[in-house]
Design a protein around this motif. Structure first.
Motif, PDB file in Angstrom:
ATOM      1  N   ASN A  15       0.736  -1.103   0.039  1.00  0.00           N
ATOM      2  CA  ASN A  15      -0.037  -0.023  -0.155  1.00  0.00           C
ATOM      3  C   ASN A  15       0.677   1.239   0.073  1.00  0.00           C
ATOM      4  O   ASN A  15       1.146   1.941   1.049  1.00  0.00           O
ATOM      5  CB  ASN A  15      -0.922  -0.062   1.100  1.00  0.00           C
ATOM      6  CG  ASN A  15      -1.883  -1.089   1.204  1.00  0.00           C
ATOM      7  OD1 ASN A  15      -2.770  -1.026   0.241  1.00  0.00           O
ATOM      8  ND2 ASN A  15      -1.988  -2.076   2.197  1.00  0.00           N
ATOM      9  N   PRO A  16       1.415   1.691  -1.284  1.00  0.00           N
ATOM     10  CA  PRO A  16       2.261   2.774  -1.031  1.00  0.00           C
ATOM     11  C   PRO A  16       1.275   3.841  -0.997  1.00  0.00           C
ATOM     12  O   PRO A  16       0.240   4.106  -1.530  1.00  0.00           O
ATOM     13  CB  PRO A  16       2.964   2.549  -2.402  1.00  0.00           C
ATOM     14  CG  PRO A  16       2.052   1.874  -3.468  1.00  0.00           C
ATOM     15  CD  PRO A  16       1.300   0.965  -2.425  1.00  0.00           C
ATOM     16  N   ASN A  18       0.464   7.775  -2.360  1.00  0.00           N
ATOM     17  CA  ASN A  18       0.307   8.314  -3.870  1.00  0.00           C
ATOM     18  C   ASN A  18       1.764   9.032  -4.136  1.00  0.00           C
ATOM     19  O   ASN A  18       2.077   8.867  -5.096  1.00  0.00           O
ATOM     20  CB  ASN A  18      -0.781   9.438  -3.855  1.00  0.00           C
ATOM     21  CG  ASN A  18      -1.000  10.056  -5.252  1.00  0.00           C
ATOM     22  OD1 ASN A  18      -0.552   9.466  -6.198  1.00  0.00           O
ATOM     23  ND2 ASN A  18      -1.609  11.188  -5.353  1.00  0.00           N
ATOM     24  N   GLN A  20       4.539   8.552  -2.790  1.00  0.00           N
ATOM     25  CA  GLN A  20       5.763   7.604  -2.786  1.00  0.00           C
ATOM     26  C   GLN A  20       5.437   6.844  -4.271  1.00  0.00           C
ATOM     27  O   GLN A  20       6.531   6.542  -4.841  1.00  0.00           O
ATOM     28  CB  GLN A  20       5.351   6.568  -1.719  1.00  0.00           C
ATOM     29  CG  GLN A  20       6.471   5.544  -1.658  1.00  0.00           C
ATOM     30  CD  GLN A  20       6.159   4.571  -0.216  1.00  0.00           C
ATOM     31  OE1 GLN A  20       5.061   4.322   0.034  1.00  0.00           O
ATOM     32  NE2 GLN A  20       7.324   4.169   0.271  1.00  0.00           N
ATOM     33  N   ALA A  21       4.253   6.476  -4.759  1.00  0.00           N
ATOM     34  CA  ALA A  21       4.060   5.667  -5.984  1.00  0.00           C
ATOM     35  C   ALA A  21       4.497   6.655  -7.346  1.00  0.00           C
ATOM     36  O   ALA A  21       5.327   6.111  -8.015  1.00  0.00           O
ATOM     37  CB  ALA A  21       2.751   5.267  -5.956  1.00  0.00           C
ATOM     38  N   GLN A  22       4.402   7.973  -7.003  1.00  0.00           N
ATOM     39  CA  GLN A  22       5.034   8.911  -8.106  1.00  0.00           C
ATOM     40  C   GLN A  22       6.200   9.104  -8.000  1.00  0.00           C
ATOM     41  O   GLN A  22       7.072   8.880  -9.174  1.00  0.00           O
ATOM     42  CB  GLN A  22       4.039  10.303  -7.841  1.00  0.00           C
ATOM     43  CG  GLN A  22       2.672  10.395  -8.179  1.00  0.00           C
ATOM     44  CD  GLN A  22       2.236  11.751  -8.425  1.00  0.00           C
ATOM     45  OE1 GLN A  22       2.793  12.616  -8.839  1.00  0.00           O
ATOM     46  NE2 GLN A  22       0.968  11.864  -7.547  1.00  0.00           N
ATOM     47  N   CYS A  24       8.454   6.865  -6.960  1.00  0.00           N
ATOM     48  CA  CYS A  24       9.040   5.664  -7.563  1.00  0.00           C
ATOM     49  C   CYS A  24       9.134   5.443  -9.034  1.00  0.00           C
ATOM     50  O   CYS A  24      10.019   5.246  -9.591  1.00  0.00           O
ATOM     51  CB  CYS A  24       8.302   4.223  -7.070  1.00  0.00           C
ATOM     52  SG  CYS A  24       8.554   4.059  -5.023  1.00  0.00           S
ATOM     53  N   LEU A  25       7.978   6.119  -9.451  1.00  0.00           N
ATOM     54  CA  LEU A  25       7.765   5.981 -11.143  1.00  0.00           C
ATOM     55  C   LEU A  25       8.894   6.895 -11.587  1.00  0.00           C
ATOM     56  O   LEU A  25       9.694   6.473 -12.706  1.00  0.00           O
ATOM     57  CB  LEU A  25       6.414   6.321 -11.437  1.00  0.00           C
ATOM     58  CG  LEU A  25       6.109   6.131 -13.087  1.00  0.00           C
ATOM     59  CD1 LEU A  25       5.812   4.804 -13.247  1.00  0.00           C
ATOM     60  CD2 LEU A  25       4.906   7.126 -13.340  1.00  0.00           C
ATOM     61  N   PHE A  43       9.357  -3.273  -1.722  1.00  0.00           N
ATOM     62  CA  PHE A  43       8.490  -2.375  -0.783  1.00  0.00           C
ATOM     63  C   PHE A  43       8.640  -3.114   0.694  1.00  0.00           C
ATOM     64  O   PHE A  43       8.277  -4.270   0.637  1.00  0.00           O
ATOM     65  CB  PHE A  43       6.914  -2.365  -1.354  1.00  0.00           C
ATOM     66  CG  PHE A  43       6.212  -1.570  -0.225  1.00  0.00           C
ATOM     67  CD1 PHE A  43       6.152  -0.182  -0.569  1.00  0.00           C
ATOM     68  CD2 PHE A  43       5.492  -2.086   0.699  1.00  0.00           C
ATOM     69  CE1 PHE A  43       5.226   0.599   0.332  1.00  0.00           C
ATOM     70  CE2 PHE A  43       4.760  -1.394   1.430  1.00  0.00           C
ATOM     71  CZ  PHE A  43       4.428  -0.057   1.403  1.00  0.00           C
ATOM     72  N   VAL A  50      10.572   2.123   0.075  1.00  0.00           N
ATOM     73  CA  VAL A  50      10.701   1.311  -0.911  1.00  0.00           C
ATOM     74  C   VAL A  50      12.363   1.336  -1.207  1.00  0.00           C
ATOM     75  O   VAL A  50      13.030   2.400  -0.876  1.00  0.00           O
ATOM     76  CB  VAL A  50      10.074   1.996  -2.131  1.00  0.00           C
ATOM     77  CG1 VAL A  50      10.729   1.230  -3.429  1.00  0.00           C
ATOM     78  CG2 VAL A  50       8.514   1.754  -2.207  1.00  0.00           C
ATOM     79  N   SER A  64       7.210   6.836   2.525  1.00  0.00           N
ATOM     80  CA  SER A  64       6.010   6.988   2.085  1.00  0.00           C
ATOM     81  C   SER A  64       5.462   8.596   1.904  1.00  0.00           C
ATOM     82  O   SER A  64       4.429   8.755   1.395  1.00  0.00           O
ATOM     83  CB  SER A  64       5.074   6.411   3.351  1.00  0.00           C
ATOM     84  OG  SER A  64       5.460   6.849   4.549  1.00  0.00           O
TER      85      SER A  64
END
Lengths: 71, 70
Positions: A15-16, A18, A20-22, A24-25, A43, A50, A64
Motif C-alpha cells: 500500500n504505497p 500516492n 511515494q508511488a509517483q 518511484c515511477l 516495498f 521502498v 512514504s
C-alpha cells in the motif's frame, strides 16, 4: 482424465502512498534514462519504505512521504 | 543460518540482499538502508512541482549517477 493442479501464489499486499508511488515511477524512469539497470526493487511492509538497488552501486530510498533519498 | 548482519559492511549487505532477492526476508536490506539514511552524504529529493524543477532535479540526478561511476 482430469488433473487437479493446486497453485499457491504468494504475494505481499503493498500500500504505497500516492506521493511515494509517483516518486518511484520518476526514479525508475530516470534510472532508465541514465542507462542504469534496476537490480532490486522492494516495498518494505514493516517500515513502509521502498528500496531500490540499481547500476553498479546506486542506492535509492523512497519513504512514504514521497521525499526520496539518493545514497 | 543467517549471518550476523550488524558485522557486515554496506557492500557485503548489498551483495547479500542481491543474492537473496527472491526471499521475502528484508533484514539485510533494511539495515543497509537505515545506515545509508543516517549518512549525512545522502541527497534528498522532493517531488517536482513544475517542469523546470523536474528538469533541474534530473540534471542533478544525472550528475550524481555519473559521480558514482568514478
Amino acid at each position: 482424465m482430469y488433473y487437479i493442479i493446486c497453485v499457491t501464489i504468494e504475494a505481499v499486499i503493498i500500500n504505497p502512498s500516492n506521493e511515494q508511488a509517483q516518486a518511484c515511477l520518476q526514479v525508475c524512469q530516470w534510472l532508465s534514462n541514465c542507462y542504469k539497470d534496476i537490480h532490486l526493487f522492494r516495498f518494505d511492509t514493516v517500515t513502509g519504505d521502498v528500496y531500490i538497488l540499481a547500476g553498479d552501486e546506486l542506492e535509492i530510498l523512497v519513504p512514504s512521504d514521497g521525499l526520496w533519498y539518493f545514497l | 543460518m543467517k549471518p550476523n548482519f550488524e558485522e557486515m559492511t554496506n557492500a557485503q549487505l548489498r551483495t547479500y540482499a542481491l543474492e537473496h532477492r527472491a526471499e521475502e526476508d528484508l533484514e539485510a536490506l533494511r539495515l543497509l538502508f537505515s545506515r545509508l539514511k543516517s549518512d549525512s552524504q545522502a541527497i534528498k529529493f522532493d517531488l517536482p512541482k513544475t517542469q523546470e524543477e523536474e528538469q533541474e532535479q534530473f540534471e542533478l540526478f544525472k550528475r550524481l549517477v555519473e559521480k558514482k561511476k568514478t
